[in-house]
Motif scaffolding. Structure first.
Motif, PDB file in Angstrom:
ATOM      1  N   ALA A  30     -20.318  10.535 -28.482  1.00  0.00           N
ATOM      2  CA  ALA A  30     -21.306  10.983 -29.740  1.00  0.00           C
ATOM      3  C   ALA A  30     -22.113  10.740 -29.487  1.00  0.00           C
ATOM      4  O   ALA A  30     -22.884  11.388 -29.814  1.00  0.00           O
ATOM      5  CB  ALA A  30     -20.840  10.254 -31.256  1.00  0.00           C
ATOM      6  N   VAL A  31     -22.908   9.503 -29.318  1.00  0.00           N
ATOM      7  CA  VAL A  31     -24.480   9.810 -29.205  1.00  0.00           C
ATOM      8  C   VAL A  31     -24.653  10.695 -27.331  1.00  0.00           C
ATOM      9  O   VAL A  31     -26.298  11.560 -27.886  1.00  0.00           O
ATOM     10  CB  VAL A  31     -25.114   8.248 -28.480  1.00  0.00           C
ATOM     11  CG1 VAL A  31     -26.694   8.523 -27.842  1.00  0.00           C
ATOM     12  CG2 VAL A  31     -24.955   7.787 -29.615  1.00  0.00           C
ATOM     13  N   GLY A  81     -21.396   5.657 -38.258  1.00  0.00           N
ATOM     14  CA  GLY A  81     -20.170   5.428 -36.826  1.00  0.00           C
ATOM     15  C   GLY A  81     -19.075   5.344 -36.649  1.00  0.00           C
ATOM     16  O   GLY A  81     -18.103   6.048 -36.969  1.00  0.00           O
ATOM     17  N   ARG A  82     -18.416   4.673 -38.596  1.00  0.00           N
ATOM     18  CA  ARG A  82     -17.460   4.194 -39.080  1.00  0.00           C
ATOM     19  C   ARG A  82     -17.270   3.955 -39.889  1.00  0.00           C
ATOM     20  O   ARG A  82     -18.537   3.269 -40.879  1.00  0.00           O
ATOM     21  CB  ARG A  82     -16.495   4.132 -38.140  1.00  0.00           C
ATOM     22  CG  ARG A  82     -16.796   2.196 -38.005  1.00  0.00           C
ATOM     23  CD  ARG A  82     -15.572   0.834 -38.219  1.00  0.00           C
ATOM     24  NE  ARG A  82     -14.512   1.068 -38.385  1.00  0.00           N
ATOM     25  CZ  ARG A  82     -13.844   0.276 -38.494  1.00  0.00           C
ATOM     26  NH1 ARG A  82     -13.538  -0.507 -37.597  1.00  0.00           N
ATOM     27  NH2 ARG A  82     -13.038   0.550 -39.088  1.00  0.00           N
ATOM     28  N   PRO A 131     -16.075  14.295 -39.890  1.00  0.00           N
ATOM     29  CA  PRO A 131     -16.446  13.779 -39.024  1.00  0.00           C
ATOM     30  C   PRO A 131     -16.691  12.442 -37.975  1.00  0.00           C
ATOM     31  O   PRO A 131     -18.123  12.908 -38.471  1.00  0.00           O
ATOM     32  CB  PRO A 131     -15.077  14.551 -37.239  1.00  0.00           C
ATOM     33  CG  PRO A 131     -15.316  15.607 -37.798  1.00  0.00           C
ATOM     34  CD  PRO A 131     -15.848  16.041 -39.480  1.00  0.00           C
ATOM     35  N   MET A 132     -16.706  10.986 -37.469  1.00  0.00           N
ATOM     36  CA  MET A 132     -17.543  10.313 -37.814  1.00  0.00           C
ATOM     37  C   MET A 132     -16.995  10.067 -35.843  1.00  0.00           C
ATOM     38  O   MET A 132     -16.670  10.714 -34.724  1.00  0.00           O
ATOM     39  CB  MET A 132     -17.223   8.695 -38.483  1.00  0.00           C
ATOM     40  CG  MET A 132     -17.762   9.169 -39.841  1.00  0.00           C
ATOM     41  SD  MET A 132     -17.517   7.678 -40.369  1.00  0.00           S
ATOM     42  CE  MET A 132     -15.757   7.216 -40.767  1.00  0.00           C
ATOM     43  N   GLN A 147     -16.739  20.416 -34.200  1.00  0.00           N
ATOM     44  CA  GLN A 147     -17.686  21.373 -33.938  1.00  0.00           C
ATOM     45  C   GLN A 147     -17.997  22.061 -35.267  1.00  0.00           C
ATOM     46  O   GLN A 147     -19.659  22.627 -35.779  1.00  0.00           O
ATOM     47  CB  GLN A 147     -16.671  22.293 -33.458  1.00  0.00           C
ATOM     48  CG  GLN A 147     -17.117  22.744 -31.811  1.00  0.00           C
ATOM     49  CD  GLN A 147     -17.973  21.931 -30.864  1.00  0.00           C
ATOM     50  OE1 GLN A 147     -19.222  22.605 -31.227  1.00  0.00           O
ATOM     51  NE2 GLN A 147     -18.564  21.235 -30.401  1.00  0.00           N
ATOM     52  N   SER A 148     -17.324  21.712 -36.256  1.00  0.00           N
ATOM     53  CA  SER A 148     -17.297  22.470 -37.397  1.00  0.00           C
ATOM     54  C   SER A 148     -18.828  21.234 -38.080  1.00  0.00           C
ATOM     55  O   SER A 148     -19.031  21.857 -38.965  1.00  0.00           O
ATOM     56  CB  SER A 148     -16.509  21.506 -39.003  1.00  0.00           C
ATOM     57  OG  SER A 148     -16.180  21.107 -38.799  1.00  0.00           O
ATOM     58  N   LEU A 149     -18.720  19.601 -37.487  1.00  0.00           N
ATOM     59  CA  LEU A 149     -19.452  19.343 -38.156  1.00  0.00           C
ATOM     60  C   LEU A 149     -21.524  19.499 -37.678  1.00  0.00           C
ATOM     61  O   LEU A 149     -22.833  19.438 -38.164  1.00  0.00           O
ATOM     62  CB  LEU A 149     -19.842  17.808 -38.012  1.00  0.00           C
ATOM     63  CG  LEU A 149     -20.444  16.471 -37.473  1.00  0.00           C
ATOM     64  CD1 LEU A 149     -21.885  16.210 -38.482  1.00  0.00           C
ATOM     65  CD2 LEU A 149     -19.674  15.408 -37.111  1.00  0.00           C
TER      66      LEU A 149
END
Length: 302
Positions: A30-31, A81-82, A131-132, A147-149
């Motif tokens: 993610a980073v 992150g979660r 999403p995370m 992608q929506s995020l």
């Protein structure tokens, strides 16, 4: 309702784990992706926690980490992150003076519902149920949900469509979007963080619950009055449900149908917001329109 500024390339995203522990190998992708998108990432102390129990740190450590990100005006968004469990243990100790002056997008779902609801109710600032970090792994950052995020934080207005469901209740409604994890929405009833739902579009999802417990939580919402004056209701994914040795006697959709038949507002079943991959980014507190008809459902940001 105040809308935080949308992100532009070069902006700093703070990344924290204000609840459950997350090992670095679960959040590194993610980073990497967010950096490739042009953002600078500032890792909170809870991202490299040495905790040996469920949480990403003590209550005091998690509180301090999240507080630092809320207070730092150079941080333009806070990406959790979660979830897991833990926000409810620190929510009343958080100070929002600087955040109120410099609002920023808070991003996450599941246990982060507590933070979304509190910011919505007490501060009237929009946030992002999305999403995370783990959702980016194994190439899934390319899917439409992650992608929506990315689109949402850029300021793109969302339009989400889904196929019809036999239990859908048809109609058209508009209102501010509120909601999140059913367990947390029901848990917050009676607190100063509880959502106001009159004339709102409420969305709900959950994971790993006993069927009877989903029934019980929905009855709690019903008895509290939270379902009475909705503009519309969106039922997302209720995944990995469990049943008792002696069966409850209804599946998840029939539980909802029996409890909700009396209401005449539009109801959408099976919307892609969940603990699974199908989890579109939703802007909590922002005005939306929901259309439910024979062709399916459309949720669009106004």
């Amino acid at each position: 309702m105040r809308i935080p500024p949308y992100l532009k390339k070069g902006d700093t995203i703070g990344m924290v784990c204000p609840a459950g522990y997350m090992p670095p190998e679960k959040w590194q992708t993610a980073v990497d992706v967010l950096q490739q998108e042009g953002y600078s990432i500032r890792l909170g102390t809870t991202m490299n926690s040495k905790s040996e129990n469920y949480f990403s740190g003590t209550d005091a450590e998690r509180l301090a980490d999240l507080q630092a990100m809320l207070d730092d005006s150079s941080v333009k968004a806070i990406f959790c992150g979660r979830g897991g469990y833990g926000m409810g243990r620190i929510i009343d100790q958080l100070q929002f003076k600087n955040f109120r002056k410099h609002p920023k997008w808070i991003i996450g779902f599941s246990d982060i519902t507590v933070l979304h609801a509190h910011v919505n109710r007490q501060l009237k600032i929009a946030s992002l149920h999305a999403p995370m970090a783990a959702a980016f792994n194994e190439g899934e950052y390319a899917n439409p949900y992650v992608q929506s995020l990315l689109a949402a934080v850029r300021g793109e207005k969302s339009v989400y469509r889904k196929a019809p469901h036999p239990y859908d209740k048809k109609g058209k409604a508009s209102g501010r979007l509120v909601g999140g994890n059913l367990a947390l929405v029901s848990h917050l009833i009676g607190t100063r963080s509880a959502y106001k739902t009159k004339d709102r579009i409420l969305f709900l999802e959950d994971v790993g619950e006993q069927l009877y417990n989903i029934d019980r939580m929905m009855i709690q919402l019903k008895r509290s009055g939270m379902l009475e004056n909705l503009s519309a209701l969106i039922l997302g994914g209720f995944t990995d449900n469990k049943d008792t040795d002696r069966p409850f006697g209804k599946d998840i959709e029939d539980i909802f149908k029996d409890l909700l038949d009396e209401y005449d507002y539009p109801i959408c079943y099976g919307f892609p917001v969940s603990h699974d991959k199908e989890n579109y980014a939703l802007k909590v507190g922002v005005n939306h329109t929901l259309i439910v008809n024979e062709e399916g459902s459309i949720l669009s940001e106004k």
